[in-house]
Scaffold this motif. Structure first.
Motif, short mmCIF file in Angstrom:
data_model
loop_
_atom_site.label_atom_id
_atom_site.label_comp_id
_atom_site.label_asym_id
_atom_site.label_seq_id
_atom_site.Cartn_x
_atom_site.Cartn_y
_atom_site.Cartn_z
N ASP A 39 9.48 8.27 12.98
CA ASP A 39 9.62 9.01 11.72
C ASP A 39 8.72 8.30 10.72
OD1 ASP A 39 10.31 10.07 9.25
OD2 ASP A 39 12.47 9.77 9.49
N LEU A 40 7.60 8.92 10.38
CA LEU A 40 6.62 8.27 9.50
C LEU A 40 7.16 7.98 8.11
CD1 LEU A 40 3.30 10.12 10.41
CD2 LEU A 40 3.89 7.75 10.88
N SER A 41 8.23 8.67 7.71
CA SER A 41 8.79 8.44 6.38
C SER A 41 9.76 7.25 6.36
CB SER A 41 9.49 9.69 5.87
OG SER A 41 10.65 9.96 6.64
N ASP A 42 9.95 6.60 7.50
CA ASP A 42 10.92 5.51 7.62
C ASP A 42 10.23 4.24 8.14
OD1 ASP A 42 13.03 3.81 8.24
OD2 ASP A 42 14.03 5.21 9.59
N THR A 43 10.12 3.22 7.28
CA THR A 43 9.44 1.99 7.69
C THR A 43 10.16 1.30 8.86
OG1 THR A 43 10.60 0.75 5.96
CG2 THR A 43 8.38 1.54 5.45
N ASN A 44 11.47 1.43 8.94
CA ASN A 44 12.20 0.84 10.07
C ASN A 44 11.78 1.49 11.39
OD1 ASN A 44 13.73 -1.00 8.53
ND2 ASN A 44 15.19 0.61 8.01
N ILE A 83 3.69 13.02 0.30
CA ILE A 83 3.53 11.62 -0.09
C ILE A 83 4.31 10.71 0.85
CG2 ILE A 83 4.11 9.94 -1.89
CD1 ILE A 83 3.28 12.10 -3.94
N LYS A 84 5.56 11.07 1.13
CA LYS A 84 6.40 10.21 1.98
C LYS A 84 6.02 10.28 3.45
CE LYS A 84 10.42 10.03 -1.02
NZ LYS A 84 11.81 10.38 -1.20
N ASN A 85 5.66 11.47 3.93
CA ASN A 85 5.37 11.62 5.35
C ASN A 85 3.92 11.27 5.69
OD1 ASN A 85 7.72 12.91 6.95
ND2 ASN A 85 7.75 13.92 4.97
N LYS A 86 2.99 11.99 5.08
CA LYS A 86 1.59 11.85 5.49
C LYS A 86 0.90 10.66 4.82
CE LYS A 86 -2.61 14.52 6.30
NZ LYS A 86 -3.28 15.81 6.20
N LEU A 87 1.02 10.52 3.51
CA LEU A 87 0.33 9.44 2.81
C LEU A 87 0.98 8.09 3.07
CD1 LEU A 87 -1.74 8.25 0.87
CD2 LEU A 87 -0.33 9.05 -1.03
N LEU A 88 2.22 7.91 2.62
CA LEU A 88 2.88 6.62 2.81
C LEU A 88 3.13 6.31 4.28
CD1 LEU A 88 5.37 6.44 -0.19
CD2 LEU A 88 3.25 5.17 0.15
N ASN A 92 1.87 2.88 5.66
CA ASN A 92 2.81 1.95 6.28
C ASN A 92 2.46 1.62 7.72
OD1 ASN A 92 4.50 1.27 4.11
ND2 ASN A 92 5.58 3.23 4.30
N LEU A 93 1.77 2.53 8.40
CA LEU A 93 1.28 2.19 9.75
C LEU A 93 0.36 0.98 9.69
CD1 LEU A 93 0.54 5.69 11.33
CD2 LEU A 93 2.25 4.03 12.11
N VAL A 94 -0.44 0.89 8.65
CA VAL A 94 -1.34 -0.26 8.49
C VAL A 94 -0.58 -1.48 8.00
CG1 VAL A 94 -3.29 -1.20 7.18
CG2 VAL A 94 -3.41 1.10 8.12
N LEU A 95 0.23 -1.30 6.96
CA LEU A 95 0.94 -2.45 6.39
C LEU A 95 1.80 -3.14 7.45
CD1 LEU A 95 1.98 -1.04 2.90
CD2 LEU A 95 -0.06 -2.36 3.51
N ILE A 96 2.40 -2.36 8.32
CA ILE A 96 3.24 -2.92 9.39
C ILE A 96 2.41 -3.19 10.63
CG2 ILE A 96 5.17 -2.42 10.96
CD1 ILE A 96 6.33 -0.71 8.57
#
Length: 186
Positions: A39-44, A83-88, A92-96
């Motif tokens: 789920d791209l909107s969930d950093t976990n 914003i939550k799904n596609k952008l962030l 977050n894929l990179v940040l993590i």
């Protein structure tokens, strides 16, 4: 090369997966399909995915929802879909993921023509795609361990020759391209 392909069940994913699997090992992930769930909107969820999959050489994301509609129908809730799904999600894929990707690995994201050439009823896509493009340009200056990042910015997929689309993704993962917005058939 061992490639994590996120968004395999989408329009681009159905084109890329069989083509990339000819020369690379593909690990697929998606919200409802693929080898793994994300789920791209969930950093976990993103962190869990990278912990489960080892030795990734490239991460390609072709996923992420975004609202389509005119300015009168747009509100913060609808804007936040993209914003939550596609952008962030891709940010977050990179940040993590930078902590898990192999040395000299790569991230390849997907934005779209609306980031540069918006049309009516696509304000949310313009904001989200433009944000992805800007993030890639900036992140390419700071990623360490030889990790590269690019973004593919295609026109409407049904209007693009399949080979042009495939070659754009191959350029990102198989060459030394870094910090590029690879435009496909504008």
């Amino acid at each position: 090369m061992r490639i994590l392909l996120i968004g395999v069940n989408g329009e681009i994913g159905k084109i890329l997966q069989p083509e990339l699997s000819k020369n690379h090992e593909i690990i697929s992930a998606g919200r409802n399909s693929g080898d793994f769930r994300i789920d791209l909107s969930d950093t976990n969820s993103i962190e869990k995915l990278f912990k489960e999959i080892k030795q990734i050489d490239a991460c390609i994301c072709i996923a992420g929802d975004c609202y389509t509609g005119d300015i009168l129908s747009l509100d913060e809730e609808k804007l936040n879909i993209g914003i939550k799904n596609k952008l962030l999600g891709q940010v977050n894929l990179v940040l993590i993921g930078q902590h898990y990707l192999n040395n000299n690995g790569s991230f390849t994201f997907t934005s779209g023509k609306m980031g540069d050439k918006p049309i009516k009823n696509n304000i949310a896509k313009a904001i989200v795609n433009g944000g992805i493009n800007s993030f890639v340009l900036a992140a390419s200056l700071e990623l360490e361990r030889g990790i590269r990042i690019n973004v593919i910015s295609p026109a409407k997929v049904s209007d693009i020759p399949v080979d042009d689309l495939i070659n754009a993704y191959l350029k990102s993962i198989e060459t030394t391209a870094n910090g590029e917005i690879i435009k496909v058939n504008y």
